[in-house]
Design an enzyme around this catalytic site. Sequence first.
Site, short mmCIF file in Angstrom:
data_model
loop_
_atom_site.label_atom_id
_atom_site.label_comp_id
_atom_site.label_asym_id
_atom_site.label_seq_id
_atom_site.Cartn_x
_atom_site.Cartn_y
_atom_site.Cartn_z
N ASP A 196 0.83 -1.20 0.00
CA ASP A 196 0.00 0.00 0.00
C ASP A 196 0.87 1.25 0.00
OD1 ASP A 196 -2.81 0.98 0.40
OD2 ASP A 196 -1.92 1.91 2.16
N GLU A 252 2.04 -0.32 -4.92
CA GLU A 252 1.07 0.67 -5.38
C GLU A 252 1.83 1.97 -5.60
OE1 GLU A 252 -3.00 3.03 -4.04
OE2 GLU A 252 -1.50 2.52 -2.55
C1 GLC Z 1 -4.14 3.03 -0.80
C2 GLC Z 1 -5.35 2.14 -0.76
C3 GLC Z 1 -6.52 2.98 -0.35
C4 GLC Z 1 -6.25 3.53 1.03
C5 GLC Z 1 -4.93 4.31 1.06
C6 GLC Z 1 -4.48 4.57 2.46
O1 GLC Z 1 -4.23 4.00 -1.78
O2 GLC Z 1 -5.54 1.50 -2.00
O3 GLC Z 1 -7.72 2.26 -0.37
O4 GLC Z 1 -7.28 4.38 1.40
O5 GLC Z 1 -3.91 3.59 0.45
O6 GLC Z 1 -4.04 3.40 3.07
#
Ligand code: GLC
Length: 513
Positions: A196, A252
């Site tokens: 994440d 991500e």
């Molecule tokens: C990422 C996740 C999202 C979350 C954010 C904070 O972007 O995909 O859903 O709100 O991180 O953890």
Amino acid sequence: MHMETPWWRDAVVYEIYVRSFADASGDGVGDLPGIRQRLPYLAELGVDAIWLTPFYRSPMADGGYDVADYRDVDPLFGTLADFDELVSEAHRLGLRVIVDIVPNHSSSAHEWFQAALRGEGRDRYVFRDGGDLPPNNWQSTFSGPAWSKAPDGQWYLHLFAPEQPDFNWRNLEVHSEFLDVLRFWLDRGVDGFRIDVAMGLYKAEGLPDTPPEDQAFKAESPIWGRPEVHEVYRDWRKVLDSYEGERMAIGEVWTDSAEDLALYVRPDELHQSFNFAWLEAPWSGPAFKKIIDDTLAAVTAPTWVLSNHDVVRHVTRYGNGLTNSTTGLSRARAALLAMLALPGSAYLYQGEELGLPEVKDLPPEARQDPIFARSKGELPGRDGCRVPIPWSGVAEPYGFSPDGTRPWLPQPVEWVVLSAERQSNDPGSTLSFYQEALRARRELRGTLPDEITWVDSSEDALIFSRGPLTCVINCGSESVRLPSHERVLIGSAPVDGHLLLPDTAAWLYTPDA
Ligand code: GLC
């Protein structure tokens, strides 16, 4: 060294947003036993792996992305024993399991943050003096300032909700804690991690004020994409490599540049990073072509993704924002064929195989995404792509929960025709099409070169080949002529003669090409 292609390189991974997939316990929220019951559906769909969004102990301020205990399952979702059973059943069915890891921030309920509030170990988070004003001008990704005041007057940083305090990655204790968490889940048999906010973690020394336009949730700025973060992934890679079985990690990473993305997948770092360029692009031949070219030029293990739990579902994006657009659905089906024809791996989001649109008319009182509340209702937030899956039956909860239970978000009545049960009995349904496309991809697995060749494509009709396979995707408004071929393997809509309709795609096969 592996002589064969590692599994993740060309895997089709299915994202399960745990709260919204299947509820076995009857509380209206999806859970691990619910997922386990539905694994045969996923095996039949033909995916290779599942990615589970966070199911750890959490007060659910951000649907579980606020983790209070990284080594336990939240009672809402089940138990560690349920997790173990889920993993072994998935493996029995030939499905790999990827879990989410959230290293940028914890929940404010995490014991470290609770201790920090008492004045113990504050250095594990980012606390600063500030007086009446926050220490700098950083804004939260979820609206409002990125700082909140602790009871004793110091400010702490949270790039997301106030219930998600950011860790201080300049403190080595944070490093060892996460290495240990990785090992905890690797020892339990997970095949990989989805990281994440992978371009977060480190902030520039001195936390300088930053112009608002540079604060967007994108690499690179004083807030995101700091060079130090790569050292973390080098350490993580060593841990992953020390385990048998090709364990992997995907980051991500939000960025506008394929070169930035490539930094995270250097040979000693992460195996993959999400390529969000396509997910952010409109329906456009030239845009798609550029994304494909840029991606393939920059990374050797590409990924393709059209939807996830943070964005408007692509049926709706491609349908000019309408939730009942046949154009949107037709384009979404075509995009699937394009994505599955490309080298690399594809990440699907639960419900896209049913052609689910975004739900735009959720009542305000039902909305739970902190973005909605923090923006005082100005931004709808992400609940519209998180509505529970319609499995069967003719009324809410459509088999998502046991009958009589209200799911945590209401399901539209129009979804009666979109249930998995209904679509599985219909050869023309989107579900049947996804099954057929995934089967066709499996049959070709290992037989296609990694390079693609563009075949005299016009602006609107993209045509590329990988050896015997040619994919044609028509992004224009007129039918296009198909190049010569021996047979049509699959079409996103029926292919009649030698013309391909607008907003559709097809796979052609010519053995000796
Ligand atoms: C990422 C996740 C999202 C979350 C954010 C904070 O972007 O995909 O859903 O709100 O991180 O953890």
